[in-house]
Motif scaffolding. Structure first.
Motif, PDB file in Angstrom:
ATOM      1  N   GLU A  75       2.511   2.937  -8.514  1.00  0.00           N
ATOM      2  CA  GLU A  75       2.568   2.093  -7.316  1.00  0.00           C
ATOM      3  C   GLU A  75       3.098   2.892  -6.131  1.00  0.00           C
ATOM      4  O   GLU A  75       2.527   2.844  -5.025  1.00  0.00           O
ATOM      5  N   ARG A  79       1.282   4.003  -2.578  1.00  0.00           N
ATOM      6  CA  ARG A  79       1.863   3.563  -1.305  1.00  0.00           C
ATOM      7  C   ARG A  79       2.076   4.747  -0.369  1.00  0.00           C
ATOM      8  O   ARG A  79       1.791   4.672   0.824  1.00  0.00           O
ATOM      9  N   GLN A 256       0.082  -2.253  -0.292  1.00  0.00           N
ATOM     10  CA  GLN A 256       1.367  -2.145   0.393  1.00  0.00           C
ATOM     11  C   GLN A 256       1.279  -1.147   1.543  1.00  0.00           C
ATOM     12  O   GLN A 256       1.820  -1.381   2.629  1.00  0.00           O
ATOM     13  N   MET A 259      -0.532  -2.804   4.382  1.00  0.00           N
ATOM     14  CA  MET A 259       0.357  -3.765   5.033  1.00  0.00           C
ATOM     15  C   MET A 259       1.323  -3.054   5.988  1.00  0.00           C
ATOM     16  O   MET A 259       1.528  -3.495   7.128  1.00  0.00           O
ATOM     17  N   GLU A 260       1.902  -1.973   5.541  1.00  0.00           N
ATOM     18  CA  GLU A 260       2.853  -1.245   6.383  1.00  0.00           C
ATOM     19  C   GLU A 260       2.170  -0.684   7.627  1.00  0.00           C
ATOM     20  O   GLU A 260       2.740  -0.703   8.723  1.00  0.00           O
ATOM     21  N   GLU A 290       1.372 -10.901   3.033  1.00  0.00           N
ATOM     22  CA  GLU A 290       2.636 -10.769   2.301  1.00  0.00           C
ATOM     23  C   GLU A 290       2.663 -11.670   1.073  1.00  0.00           C
ATOM     24  O   GLU A 290       3.187 -11.287   0.018  1.00  0.00           O
ATOM     25  N   LEU A 293       0.692  -9.859  -1.543  1.00  0.00           N
ATOM     26  CA  LEU A 293       1.445  -8.731  -2.090  1.00  0.00           C
ATOM     27  C   LEU A 293       2.495  -9.197  -3.088  1.00  0.00           C
ATOM     28  O   LEU A 293       2.676  -8.595  -4.149  1.00  0.00           O
ATOM     29  N   ASP A 294       3.199 -10.262  -2.750  1.00  0.00           N
ATOM     30  CA  ASP A 294       4.228 -10.780  -3.641  1.00  0.00           C
ATOM     31  C   ASP A 294       3.619 -11.261  -4.955  1.00  0.00           C
ATOM     32  O   ASP A 294       4.156 -10.992  -6.043  1.00  0.00           O
ATOM     33  N   ARG A 297       2.451  -8.220  -7.053  1.00  0.00           N
ATOM     34  CA  ARG A 297       3.557  -7.510  -7.698  1.00  0.00           C
ATOM     35  C   ARG A 297       4.054  -8.301  -8.915  1.00  0.00           C
ATOM     36  O   ARG A 297       4.395  -7.707  -9.953  1.00  0.00           O
TER      37      ARG A 297
END
Length: 389
Positions: A75, A79, A256, A259-260, A290, A293-294, A297
């Motif tokens: 992961e 990222r 992720q 998203m960043e 988000e 993503l949550d 994960r």
């Protein structure tokens, strides 16, 4: 379920993050995508990282692989890089080799990987007419006039043009099939007469060079046969679940990263006198990203934890694979939308992330195959629940 990381797990993630900051800059990654490979010094540095007590690359006195630690590492690598790197394939292929090989056969593979950061073999299982129907494979080994002969075609073989050996899954025609066809594995030198390898052009995951391997009347030596545990197709299917986990961990890391990038751009870009992060449409997109993503994960960590505990939870693995790559692709797509025209260029990594994520909806079992796996297990789950009431 509580997935708070331990201090040692956080230290390993920090170690990988520091490696990413040193080695996985976007300009370098972009060059590797053009070159279809990662430089020797980078892969060597990775396998030499300090993973502490965890069997991430299976060295020192490690007996087993630490699946959860491997998941965290993959992961974080994705990222940092914003791209699919070869390590997820390496992790899976090493486990397949170790499961089916004898210790003497596997030792030189493990030693060379730890020393060089390169696998000595490319895994050849998928076939043009097989897809997700692995038991429908047509590649076979059989004895003809006292010679063992291999015939068939394999495709989507990562690094097949360059690895010195091919680890080929084949139906053993000399064995009587039982409930499952007789599966055999052969560690075959790539330069044997009768083997032709040519590249497969893809739209994403460009750092991984794929190829098609054609075997025509290839004479095998019995020494090439893996002689370890003979779990056959059921054991291979279990290993495929680990492969799905590693794919989803990578997709999670890619999402992720997207998203960043989207948040950074929304903060920096101004329009109509304000940051676009203040626009309601952008706020809604970031919120939904988000949420995904949550949820991703949670799926990935739950499946990693189950694998770590030795649980055969096929339903969780199928649901994870059904949801995570699709959600990751959606997050990357929304990130492209937030970046606007820039997001559709090759200068921004979100476009490349989208392409890489999209491939995971096909690799290791398509979205649709996951429904085929999950639906009967769901029916069984609720049938048991109803009978217990």
């Amino acid at each position: 379920m509580d997935f708070d990381l331990t201090d040692e797990q956080r230290r390993v993630v920090s170690e990988v993050r520091a490696f990413g900051q040193r080695r996985l800059g976007w300009s370098d990654v972009r060059q590797w995508q053009r070159d279809s490979g990662v430089p020797d010094e980078v892969v060597k540095e990775f396998v030499g990282l300090d993973f502490g007590e965890y069997g991430v690359v299976h060295r020192r006195n490690h007996v087993d692989y630490d699946i959860f630690a491997q998941t965290l590492v993959l992961e974080e690598l994705a990222r940092c890089a914003g791209a699919v790197l070869p390590f997820s394939n390496d992790f899976l292929n090493l486990q397949i080799m170790e499961e089916f090989a004898g210790s003497d056969q596997f030792e030189f593979v493990r030693a060379s990987y730890q020393e060089e950061g390169r696998l000595a073999f490319a895994l050849a299982i998928s076939e043009p007419e097989g897809g997700s129907d692995t038991m429908g494979m047509r590649t076979s080994a059989r004895t003809v006039d006292g010679r063992i002969v291999l015939d068939g075609v394999k495709t989507f073989v990562n690094n097949g043009e360059y690895a010195p050996y091919l680890l080929v899954g084949a139906i053993d025609r000399d064995e009587e099939p039982g409930r499952y066809p007789a599966l055999s594995f052969w560690l075959v030198p790539r330069d044997l007469e009768g083997i032709t390898v040519y590249p497969v052009q893809k739209i994403g995951q460009s750092i991984l060079p794929f190829s098609t391997c054609v075997f025509e009347n290839v004479e095998l030596d019995e020494r090439y046969r893996l002689h370890g545990r003979h779990g056959g197709f059921p054991q291979l299917f279990h290993l495929f679940e680990i492969g799905r986990l590693f794919s989803c961990a990578t997709a999670l890391g890619l999402a992720q990263a997207a998203m960043e990038d989207a948040v950074a751009y929304a903060r920096a870009r101004t329009a109509f006198g304000t940051q676009i992060a203040n626009f309601q449409q952008i706020e809604q997109m970031l919120t939904d990203m988000e949420v995904k993503l949550d949820a991703m994960r949670g799926f990935v960590y739950k499946c990693a934890w189950s694998q770590e505990q030795g649980r055969q939870d096929r339903l969780s693995a199928a649901l994870m694979k059904r949801f995570v790559p699709n959600a990751a692709t959606e997050v990357a797509s929304d990130a492209m939308q937030i970046l606007g025209g820039r997001g559709y260029t090759r200068e921004e990594r979100v476009s490349s992330i989208w392409q890489d994520c999209r491939g995971f909806q096909i690799a290791e079992g398509t979205d649709q195959i996951m429904v085929y796996i999950a639906a009967p297990l769901i029916m069984k789950k609720y049938e048991q629940g109803a009978s217990g009431e």
